[in-house]
Design an enzyme around this catalytic site. Structure first.
Site, PDB file in Angstrom:
ATOM      1  N   ARG A 167       0.912  -1.078  -0.172  1.00 23.82           N
ATOM      2  CA  ARG A 167      -0.015   0.063   0.084  1.00 23.82           C
ATOM      3  C   ARG A 167       0.883   1.312  -0.050  1.00 23.82           C
ATOM      4  NH1 ARG A 167      -2.616  -3.814  -0.730  1.00 23.82           N
ATOM      5  NH2 ARG A 167      -4.490  -4.321   0.024  1.00 23.82           N
ATOM      6  N   SER A 198     -10.462  -0.394   3.693  1.00 23.56           N
ATOM      7  CA  SER A 198      -9.543  -0.584   4.825  1.00 23.56           C
ATOM      8  C   SER A 198      -8.979   0.831   5.217  1.00 23.56           C
ATOM      9  CB  SER A 198      -8.724  -1.427   4.501  1.00 23.56           C
ATOM     10  OG  SER A 198      -8.933  -2.699   4.142  1.00 23.56           O
ATOM     11  N   GLU A 240      -4.495   4.372   6.158  1.00 24.42           N
ATOM     12  CA  GLU A 240      -4.195   4.267   4.758  1.00 24.42           C
ATOM     13  C   GLU A 240      -4.642   5.187   3.848  1.00 24.42           C
ATOM     14  OE1 GLU A 240      -5.107   0.124   3.289  1.00 24.42           O
ATOM     15  OE2 GLU A 240      -6.011   1.104   1.551  1.00 24.42           O
TER      16      GLU A 240
HETATM   17  C1  LIG Z   1     -15.386   0.177  -0.611  1.00 23.23           C
HETATM   18  C2  LIG Z   1     -13.776   0.517  -0.712  1.00 23.23           C
HETATM   19  C3  LIG Z   1     -12.970  -0.841  -0.825  1.00 23.23           C
HETATM   20  C4  LIG Z   1     -11.718  -0.486  -1.195  1.00 23.23           C
HETATM   21  N1  LIG Z   1     -10.893  -1.867  -1.304  1.00 23.23           N
HETATM   22  C5  LIG Z   1      -9.464  -1.411  -1.509  1.00 23.23           C
HETATM   23  C6  LIG Z   1      -8.937  -2.728  -1.918  1.00 23.23           C
HETATM   24  O1  LIG Z   1      -9.154  -3.810  -1.851  1.00 23.23           O
HETATM   25  N2  LIG Z   1      -7.429  -2.335  -2.190  1.00 23.23           N
HETATM   26  C7  LIG Z   1      -6.747  -1.021  -2.213  1.00 23.23           C
HETATM   27  O2  LIG Z   1      -5.689  -1.078  -2.576  1.00 23.23           O
HETATM   28  N3  LIG Z   1      -7.648   0.040  -2.044  1.00 23.23           N
HETATM   29  C8  LIG Z   1      -8.958  -0.227  -1.767  1.00 23.23           C
HETATM   30  N4  LIG Z   1     -10.017   0.942  -1.564  1.00 23.23           N
HETATM   31  C9  LIG Z   1      -9.171   2.232  -1.666  1.00 23.23           C
HETATM   32  C10 LIG Z   1      -9.456   2.983  -2.932  1.00 23.23           C
HETATM   33  O3  LIG Z   1     -10.437   2.289  -3.897  1.00 23.23           O
HETATM   34  C11 LIG Z   1      -7.994   2.901  -3.911  1.00 23.23           C
HETATM   35  O4  LIG Z   1      -6.885   3.129  -3.102  1.00 23.23           O
HETATM   36  C12 LIG Z   1      -8.226   3.578  -5.212  1.00 23.23           C
HETATM   37  O5  LIG Z   1      -7.063   3.479  -5.815  1.00 23.23           O
HETATM   38  C13 LIG Z   1      -8.311   4.999  -5.016  1.00 23.23           C
HETATM   39  O6  LIG Z   1      -8.606   5.562  -6.194  1.00 23.23           O
HETATM   40  P1  LIG Z   1      -9.366   7.194  -6.213  1.00 23.23           P
HETATM   41  O7  LIG Z   1      -9.305   7.317  -7.687  1.00 23.23           O
HETATM   42  O8  LIG Z   1     -10.516   6.986  -5.618  1.00 23.23           O
HETATM   43  O9  LIG Z   1      -8.253   7.933  -5.737  1.00 23.23           O
HETATM   44  P2  LIG Z   1      -8.487   9.270  -4.772  1.00 23.23           P
HETATM   45  O10 LIG Z   1      -8.995   8.991  -3.486  1.00 23.23           O
HETATM   46  O11 LIG Z   1      -9.218  10.182  -5.376  1.00 23.23           O
HETATM   47  O12 LIG Z   1      -7.096   9.631  -4.197  1.00 23.23           O
HETATM   48  C14 LIG Z   1      -6.175   8.949  -3.634  1.00 23.23           C
HETATM   49  C15 LIG Z   1      -4.933   9.670  -3.578  1.00 23.23           C
HETATM   50  O13 LIG Z   1      -4.463   9.845  -5.006  1.00 23.23           O
HETATM   51  C16 LIG Z   1      -3.951  11.072  -5.568  1.00 23.23           C
HETATM   52  N5  LIG Z   1      -4.502  10.958  -6.730  1.00 23.23           N
HETATM   53  C17 LIG Z   1      -5.563  10.453  -7.409  1.00 23.23           C
HETATM   54  N6  LIG Z   1      -5.581  10.541  -8.601  1.00 23.23           N
HETATM   55  C18 LIG Z   1      -4.246  10.864  -8.937  1.00 23.23           C
HETATM   56  C19 LIG Z   1      -3.454  11.078 -10.431  1.00 23.23           C
HETATM   57  N7  LIG Z   1      -4.141  10.685 -11.337  1.00 23.23           N
HETATM   58  N8  LIG Z   1      -2.190  11.543 -10.136  1.00 23.23           N
HETATM   59  C20 LIG Z   1      -1.668  11.931  -9.022  1.00 23.23           C
HETATM   60  N9  LIG Z   1      -2.165  11.721  -7.904  1.00 23.23           N
HETATM   61  C21 LIG Z   1      -3.689  11.258  -7.733  1.00 23.23           C
HETATM   62  C22 LIG Z   1      -5.188  11.958  -4.575  1.00 23.23           C
HETATM   63  O14 LIG Z   1      -4.362  13.345  -4.322  1.00 23.23           O
HETATM   64  C23 LIG Z   1      -5.019  11.221  -3.104  1.00 23.23           C
HETATM   65  O15 LIG Z   1      -3.875  11.521  -2.579  1.00 23.23           O
HETATM   66  C24 LIG Z   1     -11.070   0.541  -1.424  1.00 23.23           C
HETATM   67  C25 LIG Z   1     -11.886   1.974  -1.187  1.00 23.23           C
HETATM   68  C26 LIG Z   1     -13.501   1.632  -0.973  1.00 23.23           C
HETATM   69  C27 LIG Z   1     -14.218   2.873  -0.706  1.00 23.23           C
END
Ligand SMILES: Cc1cc2nc3c(=O)[nH]c(=O)nc-3n(C[C@H](O)[C@H](O)[C@H](O)COP(=O)(O)OP(=O)(O)OC[C@H]3O[C@@H](n4cnc5c(N)ncnc54)[C@H](O)[C@@H]3O)c2cc1C
Length: 339
Positions: free
Chosen positions: A164, A237, A333
């Site tokens: 992570r 998580s 996380e």
């Molecule tokens: C129900 C649920 C289940 C989940 N299960 C998992 C799992 O099994 N495994 C896991 O690893 N994660 C899991 N996650 C966490 C999450 O889905 C992941 O970390 C996902 O990759 C986040 O993507 P996002 O586009 O929503 O990022 P965001 O929440 O929008 O951003 C996360 C971070 O990345 C940065 N960011 C976003 N896009 C960019 C970009 N293009 N360039 C630079 N920085 C950027 C943001 O500034 C922020 O700091 C889960 C979340 C939920 C709600």
């Protein structure tokens, strides 16, 4: 590119936290990204990049130009008839992208089905599930250095992926991921030995699982065990599984014979954070609208009107309780935007 002032970010984060962005825009292509960077410079504001907002905890209004990545596009870069390199734009939604690869007979991402968010955010914390992390199929990414405006390609080694974690996560705001490349295969290399996956397939009467079967089974397990952010705000998580020394793990195992442990290649022991929190009686705990999900102690939830600070304060209470009971530090996380 349209820029909006004082926009509520509630629809743009999976915790459903109601804070305001001073400025807000969406990037549909690279020229929008460049325009947003110039706009932020002119208005002397930092740029804050978001994807699906599913790994964020916002505790205050954001005095920045919040840029939501909405760029689309998936293309084949190389194909030697077995291995195929696919490139996807940062704004592509992750799960539909995984389904696209499966529909095209390309395997490697099936265990990462139904993770919310975007392709561009996936490398930030080396997303992982069911025994697979994106580092296992990662073939590079292109990012824009927001400090210099230069484009840079990152290789697998340069991303420094860990559990992570990545180099990019340590420098949030500097690197804007534009597109990510994956090395997929037409021959499936099934990974079934994680959690209840194998059991779920057996229950469905599947003995020779295809990658599509695996994806479907994982979707059904995830739907049963994780709260749907549309109905109950959460970021998946909330704590990482902590890594501890063999000595501490052995000490804890004497005290708690049912302690869940996973030996790591470097000699450390990974503990299940959910087990520690559950054992300490936090599962189902609720204080106002901030709570610990009743089915999975690792997930903190917003029952409706919790603020980001309510969630952080609950998280800190859990952290200090776990430190007291087990001498283990739980690391949060999601990206936490704190004052
Ligand atoms: C129900 C649920 C289940 C989940 N299960 C998992 C799992 O099994 N495994 C896991 O690893 N994660 C899991 N996650 C966490 C999450 O889905 C992941 O970390 C996902 O990759 C986040 O993507 P996002 O586009 O929503 O990022 P965001 O929440 O929008 O951003 C996360 C971070 O990345 C940065 N960011 C976003 N896009 C960019 C970009 N293009 N360039 C630079 N920085 C950027 C943001 O500034 C922020 O700091 C889960 C979340 C939920 C709600």
């Amino acid at each position: 590119m349209q820029v909006f002032a004082q926009i509520s970010l509630k629809p743009f984060n999976s915790f459903g936290i109601d804070v305001c962005a001073q400025l807000f825009a969406e990037a549909y292509d690279d020229s929008d990204v460049h325009e947003a960077i110039s706009y932020a410079v002119i208005h002397a504001l930092p740029l804050f990049i978001i994807g699906g907002g599913s790994n964020l905890l916002l505790t205050q209004d954001i005095h920045a130009l919040v840029l939501r990545m909405a760029t689309q596009g998936i293309r084949v870069l190389q194909d030697d008839s077995v291995h195929v390199v696919i490139e996807a734009e940062a704004g592509e939604a992750w799960h539909p992208f995984v389904l696209w690869t499966l529909d095209h007979g390309l395997y490697g991402l099936e265990n990462l089905s139904l993770i919310p968010g975007t392709v561009g955010a996936a490398p930030m914390q080396n997303i992982g599930a069911y025994g697979v992390e994106i580092k296992d199929v990662f073939a590079g990414l292109t990012a824009l250095d927001c400090q210099t405006g230069e484009l840079r390609d990152f290789s697998l080694q340069e991303c420094q992926f860990a559990y992570r974690d990545s180099l990019l996560k340590h420098d949030i705001g500097r690197w804007l991921v534009l597109r990510v490349r994956f090395m997929l295969s037409r021959i499936s290399n099934k990974k079934l030995d994680y959690g209840s996956l194998q059991q779920c397939l057996v229950k469905q009467g599947i003995t020779e699982a295809t990658p599509i079967d695996i994806s479907r089974a994982i979707c059904s397990i995830r739907r049963e065990t994780l709260p749907d952010p549309v109905k109950l705000g959460n970021a998946g998580s909330f704590f990482k599984n902590p890594l501890v020394s063999e000595v501490l793990a052995a000490e804890l195992k004497c005290q708690y014979p049912d302690l869940v442990t996973h030996q790591q290649p470097d000699g450390q022991i990974k503990l299940a954070a959910g087990w520690l929190i559950d054992k300490s009686g936090w599962k189902g705990f609720r204080d106002g609208d901030a709570g610990v999900y009743k089915m999975q102690a690792l997930v903190l939830v917003n029952y409706g009107a919790a603020t980001g600070r309510d969630i952080v304060s609950l998280a800190k209470r859990i952290q200090s309780d776990i430190a007291k009971r087990f001498k283990v530090h739980l690391e949060m996380e999601p990206t936490i935007i704190e004052p």
